[in-house]
Scaffold this active site. Structure first.
Site, short mmCIF file in Angstrom:
data_model
loop_
_atom_site.label_atom_id
_atom_site.label_comp_id
_atom_site.label_asym_id
_atom_site.label_seq_id
_atom_site.Cartn_x
_atom_site.Cartn_y
_atom_site.Cartn_z
N GLU A 172 48.73 24.42 -2.22
CA GLU A 172 49.56 25.21 -3.29
C GLU A 172 50.84 24.54 -2.77
OE1 GLU A 172 47.63 26.54 -0.93
OE2 GLU A 172 48.44 28.21 0.38
N ASN A 173 51.17 23.79 -1.67
CA ASN A 173 52.44 23.37 -1.54
C ASN A 173 52.82 22.09 -2.58
OD1 ASN A 173 50.39 21.90 -0.08
ND2 ASN A 173 51.77 20.38 0.69
#
Lengths: 234, 208
Positions: free
Chosen positions: B46-47
């Site tokens: 998710e980064n």
């Protein structure tokens, strides 16, 4: 259009004041504006609120501003890597507003895109939604979240041209794009400023319209957790 | 014998459907990547990455290439990078088929608590609230009981919630349970573990 400054101190000159809201890019220690954070520490400005996914580690990133007691409040999603942060928070010296990571990113994007607020399913029924307006859409409950407009955005990119068009590298892009968008003034540090015209216009990640001041500098780019595998025997 | 961590991860990998995009949380869920086998799975971090590759060889770490657990990783031919707002657009927008997450507590109605213990542990929710609100299927991998032998599968969560009614399936060291109407349903037991043992170890209502 002169956006290029000599160094981080020069680029922040006239922009810093006590009690301001600063949006910072980066995820963990990856893609953080380390030169601008160091310059803010030197400036001694205080009472700062940071909208930033994380709070650095004890001696790097926003951690250096926690150590120097320049931070009043953090708006973050995950802060687990910083002992001094934890101490100040537990003892009530530091205010923390936890934001779900996607909500924080969208709040920044929205604030920079002229969107005052948006409805999201994230956090409905949790303490994040307490005191916030909710609304039903198509039979599901959504919570209203406000866009963030920061007084200042500090951002790290890989390359810029002289007009501030930015290119990021791998996962160092992260919050740098939404943070840049939501700043009334956006100051960017890059590893290399290249002549205008040398970047492919189709490969610009953030157009220069979002960028007001620009510096080039040497970056430490510290790794938070080194994980490797062994080369298999031939 | 109850399952060990690696066996729980191996069992969780069976939940992943061929040809899908998947997000794996920190801890045991990260180990699930080792058991994907021949399935065509694209891992989302998710980064800001789709197509997460294995850890780099020693000396080849890149500070600009980490996963959501802040570990150094590598890219694959299919990899795409993007910013955090785009990352959560695909999560909230339902494009990610499955999230496998750890938990502190799960309730029989599918409530999940995994982000803080008031006064003790305040790390934050990271992307967990967005993931459970947005992905199509939420699988939790956790120990059935805490160190004191108390059930972590409860009638109601006691800790601050990450999401309400969001968990679909729970994989513990004792077996696999689904969240269904009225409570949890045992769908599988670890080898040598009986349904009776699971009932005894569980505070939540078990339905047939």
């Amino acid at each position: 259009m002169q956006k290029i400054y000599d160094d981080a101190d020069a680029a922040l000159d006239g922009l810093l004041r006590d009690d301001m809201l600063i949006a910072a890019g980066g995820f963990g220690l990856c893609g953080i504006p380390e030169l601008l954070l160091a310059a803010i520490e030197r400036s001694k400005v205080g009472g700062l609120t940071f909208a930033s996914n994380n709070a650095g580690v004890d001696d790097f990133g926003i951690g250096i501003l926690l150590a120097s007691r320049q931070v009043k409040k953090m708006m973050s999603s995950y802060v687990g890597e910083n002992a001094e942060f934890m101490r100040q928070f537990i003892e009530g010296e530091l205010e923390v507003e936890f934001n779900p990571q996607g909500t924080l990113a969208e709040r920044m994007r929205a604030g920079g895109a002229g969107i005052a607020g948006f409805y999201t399913k994230t956090g409905v029924g949790t303490q994040i939604a307490e005191g916030k307006e909710t609304k039903e859409f198509d039979g599901e409950t959504y919570v209203l979240e406000r866009g963030i407009k920061a007084d200042l955005a500090i951002v790290k990119a890989w390359k810029a041209d002289e007009t501030g068009n930015l290119v990021f590298r791998k996962t160092a892009r992260n919050f740098n794009v939404p943070a840049a968008m939501c700043g009334k003034t956006c100051v960017v540090e890059v590893e290399e400023i290249v002549p205008t015209g040398s970047l492919d216009p189709d490969q610009i990640h953030l157009p220069g319209v979002f960028v007001h001041r620009l510096i080039q500098g040497e970056h430490e780019k510290r790794i938070e957790k080194t994980t490797t595998r062994k080369k298999e025997e031939a | 014998m109850p399952w060990e961590r690696e066996q729980m991860a191996e069992r969780a990998a069976q939940e992943l459907e061929d040809g899908t995009y998947v997000n794996l949380g920190i801890g045991i869920p990260t180990l699930v990547a080792n058991y994907i086998g021949d399935k065509d799975i694209t891992l989302q971090s998710e980064n800001g990455m789709l197509g997460m590759g294995p850890f780099p060889y020693e000396g080849e770490e890149d500070p600009d290439l980490i996963n959501a657990g802040k570990q150094t990783i590598t890219e694959l031919p299919r990899t795409a990078y993007f910013d955090s707002a785009t990352s959560f657009a695909m999560i909230r927008g339902g494009k990610i088929a499955c999230a496998i997450l750890g938990a502190m507590e799960v309730a029989e109605n599918g409530d999940l608590a995994n982000w803080m213990i008031p006064g003790k542990l305040v790390k934050g929710m990271g992307g967990a609230m967005d993931l459970v609100a947005g992905v199509q299927k939420v699988v939790v991998v956790m120990d059935h009981q805490n160190k004191k032998g108390e059930s972590k599968l409860l009638k109601e969560c006691t800790l601050p919630l990450t999401g309400t009614g969001v968990v679909n399936r729970i994989i513990t060291n004792l077996g696999v349970l689904d969240v269904v109407e009225g409570g949890l349903k045992i769908v599988e037991t670890a080898p040598g573990v009986t349904e009776e043992q699971i009932r005894e170890a569980t505070e939540a209502t078990i339905v047939n």
